[in-house]
Each structure stands twice: as structure tokens, then as C-alpha cells.
Design a protein around this motif. Structure first.
Motif, PDB file in Angstrom:
ATOM      1  N   GLU A  66       0.832  -1.205   0.000  1.00  0.00           N
ATOM      2  CA  GLU A  66       0.000   0.000   0.000  1.00  0.00           C
ATOM      3  C   GLU A  66       0.865   1.253   0.000  1.00  0.00           C
ATOM      4  O   GLU A  66       0.599   2.210  -0.748  1.00  0.00           O
ATOM      5  CB  GLU A  66      -0.942  -0.007   1.209  1.00  0.00           C
ATOM      6  CG  GLU A  66      -1.924  -1.170   1.237  1.00  0.00           C
ATOM      7  CD  GLU A  66      -2.833  -1.197   0.017  1.00  0.00           C
ATOM      8  OE1 GLU A  66      -3.064  -0.122  -0.581  1.00  0.00           O
ATOM      9  OE2 GLU A  66      -3.310  -2.292  -0.348  1.00  0.00           O
ATOM     10  N   ASN A  67       1.906   1.259   0.809  1.00  0.00           N
ATOM     11  CA  ASN A  67       2.805   2.418   0.856  1.00  0.00           C
ATOM     12  C   ASN A  67       3.550   2.594  -0.465  1.00  0.00           C
ATOM     13  O   ASN A  67       3.743   3.728  -0.933  1.00  0.00           O
ATOM     14  CB  ASN A  67       3.810   2.257   1.990  1.00  0.00           C
ATOM     15  CG  ASN A  67       3.178   2.379   3.360  1.00  0.00           C
ATOM     16  OD1 ASN A  67       2.145   3.043   3.506  1.00  0.00           O
ATOM     17  ND2 ASN A  67       3.774   1.736   4.358  1.00  0.00           N
ATOM     18  N   GLN A  70       1.242   4.083  -3.160  1.00  0.00           N
ATOM     19  CA  GLN A  70       0.941   5.493  -2.928  1.00  0.00           C
ATOM     20  C   GLN A  70       2.065   6.413  -3.424  1.00  0.00           C
ATOM     21  O   GLN A  70       1.810   7.567  -3.796  1.00  0.00           O
ATOM     22  CB  GLN A  70       0.696   5.739  -1.438  1.00  0.00           C
ATOM     23  CG  GLN A  70      -0.623   5.175  -0.925  1.00  0.00           C
ATOM     24  CD  GLN A  70      -0.794   5.355   0.578  1.00  0.00           C
ATOM     25  OE1 GLN A  70       0.025   6.009   1.230  1.00  0.00           O
ATOM     26  NE2 GLN A  70      -1.856   4.779   1.118  1.00  0.00           N
TER      27      GLN A  70
END
Length: 335
Positions: A66-67, A70
Motif C-alpha cells: 500500500e505504501n 501510494q
């Protein structure tokens, strides 16, 4: 001394001398096989350690996906249909990436490609570090295949494949690999990416309890022979526990009544279109004695076999690998 004793004494000396030479020869063969197996297993252990580190890195990508997503502002790969549109000569640090038509969710698969792009540099580091490695890859349950170095994927790989149906995926699953660690696929198989007959080392990647991907490296039989057998003094074979010949000297293979070799070279034979590794199995030899040797070595755990009917063969010595179900065999001929 009685005259009649002299021939008898000479006869005893000859028998003792022959027995001593034979014992010495068997001892030398055993030592040579020990060195050969040790060199192969030492390299194998090094690659397993490297694969463990590579899998740890992959795990970190999955954990932080997820990081990573992003922070991405630009796609590293562009696609023409299901294939990444980079060519093998366009960038030596890129992989070939394909999102197969069997993927359950193309958009989700595109995100997976994005957060696993860090694998490219890890693949490149290993590929250029070890001459033995032919290619590195990852195959995911989302039907994404990433292979380094890049190859002509659009003309070689079928876009409708299910990568989870291949042994380089399912051999890493919980049923076949409960330890969840690095695992050698011992039986050579044909690479669907066009590299010919290969050996593979694989490692599962889990997303919690789900087998999300398998990362692996391939060694071609050709490279294996060059690395370990080509420069050996003597005639050797490496066979699986089933009797299939993984590698060997051409003279040894031909002497054991195997099918004819292309240009009398095993390396060239395994690259030919009509090669089947099952044809080169000790239990399929035309020689009854060679089949008996295979039985003695692989089924009865004997380490020496004497040839009687094969006029130019004298004996063979066998030693089992300690880490995998392979055997090294040295074949001896009449001088």
C-alpha cells in the motif's frame, strides 16, 4: 625352494597386485565423486541462501504494498495487450512482464506489477553475480509472470497459460513444500519461456496464509554441464533418483547404450527439438547390464558395479548426494 613353488608364488603376487590396484582405483573414484558432489552441493547451498534473501525482499514488498503504490507517480512498464512492450535489447535492467489472460482481475494485477517492480534490481544483481544462473522470475497467483533478463515474450510465451499449473509454482505450495523455504525442483523440465531443459530453485511468497507468488531461478542443463562436468578428467554421469541423466560426458552416455547423441555431444542433444529426457534414463538402456547397474545403484544402494558382458566397460562407482535425490556415477573403461 622347490621349482614348482615359483609359478605359484608369482601367481599369488599377481593376484595381490591386481587386488591392490583395484582397491586403490575404487578409493580414487570414491574420492573424485566426493569432490564432485561437494562442489555441486556447495554451489547449491549458496544459491539457496541467495534465494532466501530474495524471498525476504519480496515479502517486504508484499507487506508494504500500500505504501509503495501510494508513492508511485509513473509506471515503469507500458503494456501492449498483455505483454510489457520493452524489448530484450531496450534496457538491460528490465524484465519481461506478462499479465496472462487467465488473470481474475487485470487492474489488480497491474497494481501488483507496480509494487513488485523492485524485484528487477534484485534479479539483475543475482543474474550478473552468478554465471550459473540462466534467468530469474516470479509467477503469481494473479497470473503475472516476470522474467529477467527480458526475452521475446510475445513470440515465445502463450498468453493463455495458467502459471499455477506448472511445477515451478505448485512445487512450492504448502503440500509440496511445508517448510515454506527454498526448494530445488529435481527433475529437469522444458522451460515455457524457451530456455530448453532446466533445473529450478523456487521459494514461495505468502501474503498472510495465501500463496501469492513463487520466486525462482533457473539453471539450464547446458550451463550445469559446462560448470561441473565439462573439464573433469574421467567419465561421469549425474542422474536423478528415477535414473534420468541430468548431465554427463558424451563417452559415458554413449557407452551405456543410450540413444545416439547429436554430433556426439550431450549438450547439443539437449538443445535439439526432439530431445526427451526420458529417453536418457538408465533403466531404458538397451544393455541388460546397464539396467542391472541402475538397479544396483538406485534401488539397492550399492556403490560399485562390475561389468562382465560389456567388453569395453570394467566397472562403475556410485555415490548419492547428501542434500537431494541425485547420484554421481563414474564409469571406467578398459585401457
Amino acid at each position: 625352494m622347490k621349482p614348482g613353488l615359483i609359478p605359484f608364488i608369482i601367481f599369488l603376487l599377481l593376484i595381490f597386485s591386481c587386488s591392490e590396484d583395484k582397491t586403490h582405483s575404487l578409493s580414487e573414484d570414491k574420492e573424485k565423486l566426493t569432490v564432485l558432489i561437494s562442489s555441486i552441493e556447495k554451489q547449491g547451498n549458496v544459491l539457496m541462501e541467495e534465494m532466501d534473501l530474495l524471498a525476504d525482499f519480496y515479502d517486504s514488498l508484499v507487506l508494504n504494498k500500500e505504501n509503495i503504490l501510494q508513492k508511485i507517480t509513473k509506471d515503469k512498464y507500458q503494456f501492449s495487450g498483455v505483454y510489457s512492450n520493452n524489448t530484450p535489447d531496450s534496457d538491460s535492467l528490465l524484465s519481461s512482464v506478462i499479465i496472462l489472460t487467465t488473470t481474475p482481475d487485470f487492474n489488480k494485477a497491474r497494481d501488483e506489477v507496480r509494487y513488485t517492480n523492485g524485484l528487477d534490481s534484485a534479479f539483475a544483481d543475482l543474474y550478473y553475480k552468478y554465471d550459473l544462473i540462466t534467468q530469474l522470475y516470479s509467477n503469481s497467483a494473479s497470473q503475472i509472470s516476470r522474467v529477467f533478463p527480458a526475452y521475446d515474450v510475445a513470440n515465445i510465451l502463450d498468453p493463455d497459460l495458467d502459471v499455477t499449473a506448472f511445477n515451478f509454482f505448485y512445487e512450492a505450495d504448502l503440500e509440496h513444500n511445508p517448510s515454506k523455504g527454498s526448494k530445488w525442483i529435481l527433475d529437469p523440465y522444458v522451460d515455457p519461456a524457451g530456455k530448453g531443459w532446466i533445473l529450478s530453485l523456487v521459494h514461495p511468497i505468502y501474503d498472510q496464509d495465501f500463496l501469492s507468488a513463487v520466486v525462482g531461478l533457473d539453471i539450464t542443463i547446458d550451463n550445469f554441464i559446462q560448470e561441473f562436468l565439462e573439464d573433469l578428467n574421467g567419465d561421469y554421469l549425474i542422474v536423478t533418483g528415477k535414473g534420468d541423466i541430468v548431465g554427463g560426458n558424451a563417452t559415458a552416455i554413449e557407452a551405456l547404450s543410450m540413444p545416439p547423441l547429436k554430433n556426439h555431444v550431450y549438450r547439443e542433444t539437449i538443445q535439439s527439438d526432439n530431445f526427451r529426457i526420458s529417453d536418457f534414463n538408465l533403466f531404458s538402456s538397451k544393455s541388460k547390464e546397464v539396467r542391472a547397474m541402475a538397479k544396483a545403484f538406485l534401488l539397492e544402494n550399492q556403490d560399485n558395479f562390475e561389468f562382465i558382458e560389456e567388453g569395453f566397460l570394467t566397472n562403475a562407482m556410485c555415490m548419492r548426494f547428501s542434500l537431494i535425490d541425485w547420484y554421481a556415477i563414474k564409469i571406467n573403461f578398459d585401457n
